[in-house]
Design an enzyme around this catalytic site. Structure first.
Site, PDB file in Angstrom:
ATOM      1  N   LYS A  56       0.843  -0.935   0.484  1.00  0.00           N
ATOM      2  CA  LYS A  56      -0.366  -0.128   0.124  1.00  0.00           C
ATOM      3  C   LYS A  56       1.049   1.317   0.365  1.00  0.00           C
ATOM      4  CE  LYS A  56      -3.592  -2.450   1.710  1.00  0.00           C
ATOM      5  NZ  LYS A  56      -4.372  -2.878   3.285  1.00  0.00           N
ATOM      6  N   GLN A 100      -4.942  -1.808   9.169  1.00  0.00           N
ATOM      7  CA  GLN A 100      -4.321  -2.890   9.281  1.00  0.00           C
ATOM      8  C   GLN A 100      -5.399  -3.729   9.915  1.00  0.00           C
ATOM      9  OE1 GLN A 100      -3.444  -3.258   5.627  1.00  0.00           O
ATOM     10  NE2 GLN A 100      -3.840  -5.681   5.802  1.00  0.00           N
ATOM     11  N   ASP A 123      -9.970   3.818   4.066  1.00  0.00           N
ATOM     12  CA  ASP A 123     -11.447   2.273   3.768  1.00  0.00           C
ATOM     13  C   ASP A 123     -11.874   1.755   3.403  1.00  0.00           C
ATOM     14  OD1 ASP A 123      -8.712  -0.333   3.295  1.00  0.00           O
ATOM     15  OD2 ASP A 123      -8.389  -0.200   5.565  1.00  0.00           O
TER      16      ASP A 123
END
Ligand code: NAP
Length: 287
Positions: A56, A100, A123
């Site tokens: 990412k 994460q 997200d």
């Protein structure tokens, strides 16, 4: 003769194109003195998570976005993590925040996600983002189903009136996928582990999205000729190689379009994270 079955929707090629567009938008914003910024937080040393966050961060850098990777020991307390999120919520150089998952067991992941400002929830996991998707208001869409929608768009697939069957109902893939398809006027069926006759459902589908996490959930005998098949699954086969939920070799003989694994939904997920971060920065710039 024109090939009519098993045409590939290439996630790598589409990602390349979309990332080039992100890079252009990033350059345009930079010219106005704003560099889009993503903060990625990793707690603990889960090996898969380490690979994901590295990818990412690299993708951000390759597209001209600023990214910060914050790594913490698994012993970090929930209060410490919440304090970091609060600081990032107030940091004007950061437009997107990603924590994460999974987090260590002593940290309440839901509480942590809810601490992220919805304006920086790239997200798309915050309840406010989920609610915005549900009622059709602007918000950030979860990256994986958003990437699947882009794949359908890339083949100019008109979902209106089509029957879409989503296999899986998780909060990050299956449910938001169903809402996005519904938003494009598809008739949507959501299947899960208690679905009685999965094959009876999938055989009716014009579009199938498999998001289960089990190999060969979808085989050729379960697919209507010409259907579009999107494979979200990430599994390992007997040789240890990455594979999806779909029996690719069999299903590609029947499906009109199909996404491969690897090289399908995977790269699109990261791409849509970049798109969301870009969007977050542009919203700030426009405010
Ligand atoms: P998840 O939270 O484990 O959800 C799996 C879903 O599949 C559940 O809703 C479950 O039903 C359903 N299911 C399980 N067995 C089934 C069966 N035999 N028939 C029908 N449905 C069944 O997983 P997830 O987070 O949504 O992820 C799904 C897969 O996508 C995983 O392989 C994951 O690694 C992959 N993934 C890939 C990406 C990417 O970027 N490519 C991103 C995210 C996830 P119940 O709800 O009844 O338990």
């Amino acid at each position: 003769m024109t090939q009519t079955t098993g045409r590939l929707i290439d996630g790598n090629a589409l990602s390349k194109q979309l990332r080039a567009e992100v890079a252009q938008r990033a350059a345009a914003l930079k010219a106005r003195g704003i560099t889009p910024g993503l903060a990625v937080i990793l707690v603990g040393d889960n090996p898969a998570s380490q690979v994901y966050v590295r990818n990412k961060v690299k993708a951000c850098e390759d597209s001209g976005l600023h990214s910060v990777l914050e790594k913490y020991e698994a012993s970090m307390t929930e209060a410490q993590l919440l304090a970091r999120i609060e600081a990032l919520n107030n940091d004007p150089a950061i437009h997107g925040i990603l924590v994460q998952l999974p987090l260590p067991a002593h940290i309440d992941a839901h509480k942590v996600i809810e601490a992220i400002s919805p304006a920086k929830d790239v997200d798309g996991f915050h309840v406010a983002s989920a609610g915005a998707l549900m009622v059709g208001q602007p918000g950030f869409w979860p990256c994986t189903p958003y990437g699947c929608m882009k794949m359908l768009e890339s083949i100019n697939y008109d979902l209106k009136g089509k029957h879409a069957v989503v296999i899986g109902r998780s909060n990050i893939v299956g449910k938001p996928m169903a809402l996005m398809l519904l938003g494009q006027n598809a008739t949507v069926t959501v299947c899960h582990s208690a679905t009685k006759d999965l094959k009876a459902m999938t055989l009716q589908a014009d579009v199938i999205v498999a998001a289960v996490g089990k190999r060969n959930v979808l085989t050729a005998d379960m697919v209507k000729p010409g259907a579009v098949v999107i494979d979200v699954g990430m599994n390992r086969n007997d040789e240890g190689k990455l594979c999806g939920d779909v029996d690719f070799e069999g299903v590609k003989q029947v499906a009109g379009w199909i996404t491969p694994v690897p090289g399908g939904v995977g790269p699109m997920t990261i791409t849509m994270l970049l798109v969301n971060t870009m969007e977050a920065a542009e919203r700030v710039a426009a405010a």
